[in-house]
Design a protein around this motif. Sequence first.
Motif, PDB file in Angstrom:
ATOM      1  N   GLU A 138       8.996   2.912  -1.711  1.00  0.00           N
ATOM      2  CA  GLU A 138       9.918   1.768  -1.676  1.00  0.00           C
ATOM      3  C   GLU A 138       9.280   0.590  -0.938  1.00  0.00           C
ATOM      4  O   GLU A 138       9.397  -0.570  -1.364  1.00  0.00           O
ATOM      5  N   GLU A 139       8.619   0.900   0.151  1.00  0.00           N
ATOM      6  CA  GLU A 139       7.954  -0.151   0.928  1.00  0.00           C
ATOM      7  C   GLU A 139       6.794  -0.767   0.134  1.00  0.00           C
ATOM      8  O   GLU A 139       6.596  -1.989   0.129  1.00  0.00           O
ATOM      9  N   ASP A 197       3.762   2.353   6.103  1.00  0.00           N
ATOM     10  CA  ASP A 197       3.665   3.750   5.695  1.00  0.00           C
ATOM     11  C   ASP A 197       3.131   3.818   4.274  1.00  0.00           C
ATOM     12  O   ASP A 197       3.847   3.532   3.313  1.00  0.00           O
ATOM     13  N   ASN A 235       2.734   6.091   2.339  1.00  0.00           N
ATOM     14  CA  ASN A 235       3.376   7.064   1.456  1.00  0.00           C
ATOM     15  C   ASN A 235       4.792   6.645   1.059  1.00  0.00           C
ATOM     16  O   ASN A 235       5.458   7.372   0.316  1.00  0.00           O
ATOM     17  N   ASN A 236       5.236   5.500   1.539  1.00  0.00           N
ATOM     18  CA  ASN A 236       6.594   5.039   1.272  1.00  0.00           C
ATOM     19  C   ASN A 236       6.596   4.163   0.019  1.00  0.00           C
ATOM     20  O   ASN A 236       6.219   2.997   0.063  1.00  0.00           O
TER      21      ASN A 236
END
Length: 661
Positions: A224-225, A219, A221-222
């Motif tokens: 944290e990832e 993702d 837009n993540n």
Amino acid sequence: MSNIDTLSVNSLRVLAADAVQKANSGHPGLPLGAAAMAYELWANHMNHNPKDPKWSNRDRFVLSGGHGSALLYSLLHLFGYGNLSTKDLASFRQLDSLTPGHPEYGHTVGVEATTGPLGAGMAMAVGMAMAEAHLAAKFNKEGYPVVDHYTFALGGDGCMMEGISYESMSLAGTLGLGKLIVLYDSNKISIEGNTDIAFREDVAKRFEAFGFQTLVVEDGNNLEEISAAIKAAKADTTRPALITVKTKIGFGSPREGMASAHGEPLGADNVKALKEKLGFPVDKDFYVPEEVYQHIEEINKKSEKAEAEWNQMFAQYVKAYPELKELWDKYHDENIGEDLLENQEFWAFPDKPEATRNLSGMVINRIKDLVPGFVGGSADLSPSTKTYMKDEGDFSKEDYSGRNLHFGVRELAMTGIGNGLALHGGLKPFVSTFFVFSDYVKPMARLSAIMGLPTTFVLTHDSIGVGEDGPTHEPIEQLAMLRSMPNFTVFRPADATETIAGWYYAITSKKTPTALVLTRQNLPQYAGSSKEALKGGYVIAPSKKEVPDAIIIASGSEVEISVKAKEELKKEGIDVRVVSMPSTDLFDMQSKEYKEKVLPKNVRARVAVEAAADFGWGKYVGLDGATVTMKSFGASAPAGELFKKFGFTTENVVATVKSVL
């Protein structure tokens, strides 16, 4: 994603969309899709200080997908680089603005490289990472990591399709450049539509085969990832990393996921819809919430602290290792080498016939002792191009301190990497191949010229003198090609003095790349050759008359037959001046008075002699002159036979001179 992070990412998106819309030109798709990864990188994982954009230990960021420049300018604005304002963003793609269509090094503060040709930024990032590794090996001491930074490159599907990215990344994997991290904006869209129409390979597996650590962010837009992937990439210090970030081109707009989002403005209604979806006021252009500026200001304070800590460490390092500080200053001295003009040992040469490639090799091994930041190599050709520096070791995964660089058979990537080495700072790089393969070199040499990088190109086997290898290896049109390039100096020496002059010019150049075009065959040393070669053209064999009967102009190996032709013509009572023209570029820069002295206008009987295409010689010989040049490609035969076949003989030069009298 916290609210302030959301606002910051979306501020980047809105700024970029407004810039493209205001210009009615540009590429909104990448900025909208890649804003989250760019923000996360700049805010939380890069060491950089907007108040000191040239801090030597900063992390480097290269936007290889230069068409997405609106994203980079939005980042530079938010983080306060060079006081880039919203007014500057509103001038996107306009004449004389600080926000041109593609990022331009030296034009906009914070831009690390001129990018545009897709994949070029990937190669330049490899060069920067190589520079970091080399300088770290030279200067770091236990407890003093004075050279310790990362190079990040952001590119998309187009960058991955271009061969230069694979050439350069293959070498990066071979060298184990653990501080190189590539962010792959994978949105599966190019100009013509879904990338499946032409590009279905597994990019990650290919990079894995190169020796990269490969990571995937599902993702885009993540935050944290994305953050976790960057941390994992940094944790592996033995391998470069590819982070595939799956994004949606044109994210948040009605054109999300569409090819039309790539290279054309969204349209006023679609920009309005984007702002509504992101919660931004639709009636305000280039709007950024005040809390975003405050948030970035706090981030910048951490960046300032990081540099302050480095400065403190460097001050202690200088006290502990004063000899390394002295060496550091030499590496970073832009004027180093200028005193060689009067250095007799530097200008000494063996008084015997010698190929200019051999003489160049001699000079390289003098320069390496005088200019410590001098590094370079060839595209697997150093035994032929004579570019190996003795006793300086090989740059490799096992030893980054070596000054001899091995690029493999990768001319295009080699040149892009050379640009990266120069952009990084602290090094004076050269690259080398056969002159005919300047066709592979030229696209990145063009970027060298645009960026004003003093990269040196050692290009040997310069004419039909290559001989038996035949027309595929015999350069004909390449001199004209390189001479036609602005801010690029071509130097084709005729003997030792001129070869040394060419190297002196190259090593002292600050804003202009230099190509040294060198012979395979032996050439004599001329009593008339001199440092005046630095003026590009000069009288190497004068006439007795103040106004000669004719002028022969030649470069490189053809000076020899021109001087011999002069002697033959003398027997017939024809008094000829021979002008050696190692560099038309430098000659054209001289004063009118000097050019008139060398090529007086009232001498219209002129002949240019060069074993290459005649393109460009017309401005020197005029309508009444003639050329002894190549009118076709070469052939396969011993060099001596080819020179006879194509008219590069004393007899033909004599006949041609007579024809214009």
